[in-house]
Design an enzyme around this catalytic site. Structure first.
Site, mmCIF file in Angstrom:
data_model
loop_
_atom_site.group_PDB
_atom_site.id
_atom_site.type_symbol
_atom_site.label_atom_id
_atom_site.label_comp_id
_atom_site.label_asym_id
_atom_site.label_seq_id
_atom_site.Cartn_x
_atom_site.Cartn_y
_atom_site.Cartn_z
ATOM 1 N N GLY B 89 -20.807 6.874 35.715
ATOM 2 C CA GLY B 89 -22.134 6.903 35.117
ATOM 3 C C GLY B 89 -22.070 7.847 33.932
ATOM 4 C CB SER B 121 -15.891 6.323 35.054
ATOM 5 O OG SER B 121 -16.411 6.380 33.769
ATOM 6 C CB ALA B 122 -18.912 10.260 35.422
ATOM 7 C CG HIS B 158 -13.935 4.383 30.392
ATOM 8 N ND1 HIS B 158 -14.027 3.169 31.034
ATOM 9 C CD2 HIS B 158 -14.741 5.224 31.106
ATOM 10 C CE1 HIS B 158 -14.865 3.270 32.060
ATOM 11 N NE2 HIS B 158 -15.300 4.508 32.136
ATOM 12 C CD GLU B 193 -12.018 0.224 30.335
ATOM 13 O OE1 GLU B 193 -11.801 -0.996 30.204
ATOM 14 O OE2 GLU B 193 -13.118 0.745 30.073
#
Lengths: 234, 234
Positions: B89, B121-122, B158, B193
């Site tokens: 997020g 990710s986060a 990413h 990714e």
């Protein structure tokens, strides 16, 4: 106020500040010296070199450009300025430096009092309510994201439309701005490269020949044409 | 430690968490319940819905997924956890929430003590020393950018290679990371990714079949192959 708030300093195929000479000529008419704020630059160029680059980009105006770091005291430099130009770089670094040198409030008051102001990229980001909609990497931690507040909305410079062919899973710019607006009810103007806002005579007009994308919380984004007025956007 | 630190939850053409089932099976072997941290989500899905999405993505494991917000006290939930998954997020929001709920330190200690941890990710960004190299928009102002510090470097999830055909003047990812390193001497691993770091038996290995780009301050970036060890990167 008397400002140009530009998405970028440079567009593809042009020199630094080379794409809007007429607008710069009008903004800085009658000015003898511009104070340049190089604080956003995170490396690559020294503050002296960055100031020289600004001087070179504005050479056609025949106006002296002086780096704020070359003045004895930054507060006094802003208070006495005839005109101010804040260059691009990293917005986190710029905002950190403005707070560290305790000039955020003074700069805001000076520009609101009518001092000619040019901002590009990070130097434009700081003109909104907050820097919450910068695209920059958070390479330093500023004490606050509150910025100059020249108008009651935020800027997203270098606005990029989603690439429909992309397979990358990072968020698009539009998604990021909408996520910001889930938390804060602040409008955001997405300024494409080559666009700028012209603040003059109590109006805020879109200039540069391109449309801008306007994000109002809880509504669908809209596209607005050149010469659109943002005076009532809040 | 026993962690998977993934660049993304989803790669193009796969379902949520669908691209590395064998790695997830190995990570969560013997686990009956996973505590899911949905705090990064800035809208679109509620915490309940996001937890359901995590449960659906991990359904093949036959493990119960419980949202930390569904537990009475987040500190106790982390202390008692068998395994933890932090979803993606917005990293600014995630870090703000972890500080607000006063669980950053407890989460760090828990993962360092060997509790199985999945981040995407986060949720991966927070595993490094700081969140200074997130790609996210600063939609809220966390009190600090200091994060879990599971290892002495930072992650850039990413990771995107520069597009040589682009005419856009925003900084490339590589430029941004180098600007960070002008200010802080912290190495950065750019995870493309589909890649993840596997921390196990005091080693940190690159997994997922893709190369990673490693940025060491004041050196040229290097490309490293799958199974490269980051154990000595500091």
């Amino acid at each position: 106020m008397n400002c140009i708030i530009a998405s970028t300093s440079t567009v593809h195929g042009s020199d630094y500040l080379g794409y809007f000479p007429d607008a710069l000529t009008e903004l800085f008419k009658g000015v003898n010296e511009i104070i340049f704020i190089p604080y956003a630059r995170p490396g690559g160029l020294t503050h002296d070199e960055y100031t020289q680059k600004a001087q070179d980009g504005l050479r056609f105006l025949n106006i002296n450009v002086v780096g704020i770091h070359q003045k004895e005291d930054p507060k006094t430099a802003i208070k006495n300025a005839e005109a101010i130009f804040t260059g691009g770089g990293n917005t986190f670094l710029l905002v950190s430096q403005l707070y560290q040198k305790d000039v955020m409030q003074i700069l805001s008051e000076k520009v609101k009092s009518g001092c000619a102001y040019l901002g590009t990229s990070a130097g434009s980001n700081i003109c909104g309510k907050t820097m919450n909609t910068t695209n920059d990497m958070p390479i330093v931690h500023p004490p606050s994201f509150k910025t100059l507040g020249l108008f009651p909305f935020n800027i997203n410079p270098h606005y990029l439309d989603p690439d429909p062919s992309s397979t990358h899973k990072g968020e698009t710019r539009e998604t990021r701005i909408k996520e910001f607006q889930n938390l804060q009810k602040t409008p955001v103007v997405g300024l494409r490269e080559g666009s700028w806002l012209r603040i003059k005579n109590n109006d805020i007009l879109l200039k540069g020949g391109l449309k801008a994308r306007v994000f109002i919380p809880q509504r669908d984004p809209i596209e607005v044409e050149p010469n659109y007025s943002f005076k009532d956007l809040s």
